[in-house]
Design a protein around this motif. Structure first.
Motif, PDB file in Angstrom:
ATOM      1  N   UNK A   1     -10.099 -69.244  47.578  1.00 29.20           N
ATOM      2  CA  UNK A   1      -9.462 -68.955  46.078  1.00 29.20           C
ATOM      3  C   UNK A   1      -8.065 -69.009  46.338  1.00 29.20           C
ATOM      4  N   UNK A   2      -7.316 -68.318  47.260  1.00 27.02           N
ATOM      5  CA  UNK A   2      -5.932 -68.268  47.734  1.00 27.02           C
ATOM      6  C   UNK A   2      -5.474 -69.816  47.488  1.00 27.02           C
ATOM      7  N   UNK A   3      -5.944 -70.583  48.228  1.00 25.64           N
ATOM      8  CA  UNK A   3      -5.649 -71.967  48.134  1.00 25.64           C
ATOM      9  C   UNK A   3      -5.576 -72.658  46.989  1.00 25.64           C
ATOM     10  N   UNK A   4      -6.800 -72.446  46.143  1.00 26.83           N
ATOM     11  CA  UNK A   4      -7.035 -72.915  44.468  1.00 26.83           C
ATOM     12  C   UNK A   4      -5.881 -72.351  43.910  1.00 26.83           C
ATOM     13  N   UNK A   5      -5.508 -71.085  43.912  1.00 29.25           N
ATOM     14  CA  UNK A   5      -4.462 -70.512  43.173  1.00 29.25           C
ATOM     15  C   UNK A   5      -3.217 -71.065  43.241  1.00 29.25           C
ATOM     16  N   UNK A   6      -2.734 -71.493  44.669  1.00 28.69           N
ATOM     17  CA  UNK A   6      -1.641 -71.940  44.997  1.00 28.69           C
ATOM     18  C   UNK A   6      -1.483 -73.265  44.299  1.00 28.69           C
TER      19      UNK A   6
ATOM     20  N   UNK B   1     -14.514 -59.971  48.122  1.00 28.01           N
ATOM     21  CA  UNK B   1     -14.282 -59.533  49.431  1.00 28.01           C
ATOM     22  C   UNK B   1     -15.101 -60.480  50.597  1.00 28.01           C
ATOM     23  N   UNK B   2     -15.567 -61.701  50.144  1.00 25.67           N
ATOM     24  CA  UNK B   2     -15.889 -62.385  51.279  1.00 25.67           C
ATOM     25  C   UNK B   2     -14.587 -63.241  51.573  1.00 25.67           C
ATOM     26  N   UNK B   3     -14.303 -63.086  52.958  1.00 24.05           N
ATOM     27  CA  UNK B   3     -13.114 -63.670  53.238  1.00 24.05           C
ATOM     28  C   UNK B   3     -13.027 -65.116  53.303  1.00 24.05           C
TER      29      UNK B   3
ATOM     30  N   UNK C   1      -8.764 -70.720  35.922  1.00 24.20           N
ATOM     31  CA  UNK C   1      -8.392 -71.335  36.952  1.00 24.20           C
ATOM     32  C   UNK C   1      -9.190 -71.060  38.523  1.00 24.20           C
ATOM     33  N   UNK C   2      -9.736 -72.098  39.087  1.00 25.01           N
ATOM     34  CA  UNK C   2     -10.665 -71.965  40.355  1.00 25.01           C
ATOM     35  C   UNK C   2     -11.844 -71.183  39.989  1.00 25.01           C
ATOM     36  N   UNK C   3     -12.354 -71.168  38.801  1.00 24.81           N
ATOM     37  CA  UNK C   3     -13.598 -70.383  38.471  1.00 24.81           C
ATOM     38  C   UNK C   3     -14.748 -71.185  39.002  1.00 24.81           C
ATOM     39  N   UNK C   4     -14.663 -72.464  39.100  1.00 21.04           N
ATOM     40  CA  UNK C   4     -15.583 -73.475  39.816  1.00 21.04           C
ATOM     41  C   UNK C   4     -16.033 -73.086  41.101  1.00 21.04           C
ATOM     42  N   UNK C   5     -15.295 -72.355  41.816  1.00 27.07           N
ATOM     43  CA  UNK C   5     -15.475 -71.964  43.375  1.00 27.07           C
ATOM     44  C   UNK C   5     -16.760 -70.990  43.054  1.00 27.07           C
ATOM     45  N   UNK C   6     -16.907 -70.232  41.912  1.00 25.42           N
ATOM     46  CA  UNK C   6     -17.853 -69.226  41.781  1.00 25.42           C
ATOM     47  C   UNK C   6     -19.199 -69.971  41.248  1.00 25.42           C
TER      48      UNK C   6
ATOM     49  N   UNK D   1       4.754 -69.447  50.243  1.00 27.08           N
ATOM     50  CA  UNK D   1       3.229 -69.805  50.356  1.00 27.08           C
ATOM     51  C   UNK D   1       2.320 -68.670  50.862  1.00 27.08           C
ATOM     52  N   UNK D   2       2.963 -67.497  50.832  1.00 26.34           N
ATOM     53  CA  UNK D   2       2.304 -66.194  51.088  1.00 26.34           C
ATOM     54  C   UNK D   2       2.241 -65.106  49.944  1.00 26.34           C
ATOM     55  N   UNK D   3       3.531 -64.894  49.277  1.00 28.82           N
ATOM     56  CA  UNK D   3       3.845 -63.914  48.476  1.00 28.82           C
ATOM     57  C   UNK D   3       2.756 -62.843  48.581  1.00 28.82           C
ATOM     58  N   UNK D   4       1.806 -62.529  47.562  1.00 22.46           N
ATOM     59  CA  UNK D   4       0.948 -61.393  47.541  1.00 22.46           C
ATOM     60  C   UNK D   4      -0.503 -61.920  47.686  1.00 22.46           C
ATOM     61  N   UNK D   5      -0.634 -63.080  48.284  1.00 26.00           N
ATOM     62  CA  UNK D   5      -2.181 -63.765  48.172  1.00 26.00           C
ATOM     63  C   UNK D   5      -2.930 -62.702  49.036  1.00 26.00           C
TER      64      UNK D   5
END
Length: 295
Positions: free
Chosen positions: A164-169, A156-158, A75-80, A242-246
């Motif tokens: 990534x957080x948005x993609x995981x959600x 570590x890149x904000x 999941x979301x690996x395409x961002x890398x 929408x927040x949890x532990x992201x």
């Protein structure tokens, strides 16, 4: 006059046949030729077996290419931009397969030294890439994609982590966990095996000692949020879906562990295959030189 005794003359002594030096030489040559023929057949038998083993060991390379090209990306690996790396490694493995078997068929009998050099170079490169993916300290670099240090630098890149957080959600990792564990009691949920991302991003860390309500809703204790002894992730946790532990470090670490698990398996495969094939081709080279010496 007395009769003379009838004396029978002794039979003539049998004379041993004189050995023919030409026949002895021919016999020795026949024995030597049979021995050399047997030796040649034995050497060819060994080289034939080694050639077959080398070819069989190279077949999993094609299987790994299929796995790389058709497996589901995490999941979301395409961002890398890792799918491009998968394609690049796949092309490289196809070339390794062709070089190994091409050298085996066309170069081994005529130029064994050239064949072993041609084979060893790509296999050594394959071995090096595998060690890098496994995180070898001497080879790992932040500039080498899919290595542990590279993954850590990326999360570590904000800016990238926000994507990534948005993609995981968006892929509903935590929502699916909540739906699948809805009927579970706290004791049953504790026994449930969670993925790295589910445990890191969808649930609070265990040291926070929160009370389970459901998979994505946990009650905090009365510890002040300003207490420095409290894990920062405990304060970052919110029951808002929408927040949890992201925003937790455990979420970043869990996501990196998920990617490292996938790419480290590839690293183990590359190292193992390179070692096996180098050993096979070195043994085949020695057998070929033996065959040439015998003939």
């Amino acid at each position: 006059m007395a009769d003379e005794p009838n004396i029978t003359p002794p039979p003539p002594a049998e004379t041993e046949p004189t050995p023919d030096p030409e026949n002895n030489t021919q016999t020795k040559q026949d024995k030597g030729s049979k021995k050399n023929m047997f030796k040649d057949l034995k050497v060819k038998h060994v080289t034939g077996i080694l050639s077959l083993v080398s070819f069989v060991f190279s077949l999993p390379i094609l299987a790994s290419v299929t796995w790389l090209l058709y497996m589901k990306s995490y999941d979301c690996e395409w961002l890398f931009k890792l799918p491009r790396l998968q394609i690049g490694i796949s092309v490289g493995l196809i070339l390794v397969f062709l070089v190994c078997n091409g050298a085996l068929l066309f170069l081994r009998a005529r130029w064994p030294m050239v064949a072993i050099i041609v084979v060893t170079v790509p296999l050594t490169l394959m071995f090096t890439v595998g060690l890098a993916l496994l995180g070898s300290n001497s080879l790992e670099s932040r500039r080498v994609p899919a290595t542990p240090l590279w993954f850590k630098m990326k999360v570590d890149d904000d800016g990238l982590w926000n994507n990534l957080k948005g993609c995981i959600y968006d892929v509903h990792v935590c929502q699916d966990l909540a739906a699948s564990s809805m009927p579970l009691k706290p004791s049953d949920f504790n026994k449930k095996k969670l993925s790295y991302v589910e445990s890191g991003c969808c649930t609070p860390p265990e040291e926070c000692h929160m009370r389970y309500v459901n998979a994505t809703f946990w009650e905090k204790d009365d510890t002040p949020e300003t207490d420095p002894s409290v894990n920062a992730d405990c304060n970052a946790w919110k029951n808002d879906r929408d927040v949890l532990c992201y925003d937790c470090q455990s979420c970043k670490q869990g996501y990196v562990k998920a990617l490292k698990s996938k790419w480290s398996k590839l690293g183990v495969f590359l190292v193992s295959m390179a070692v096996f094939l180098i050993a096979c081709h070195m043994a085949l080279f020695l057998a070929t030189m033996w065959e040439i010496h015998c003939t």
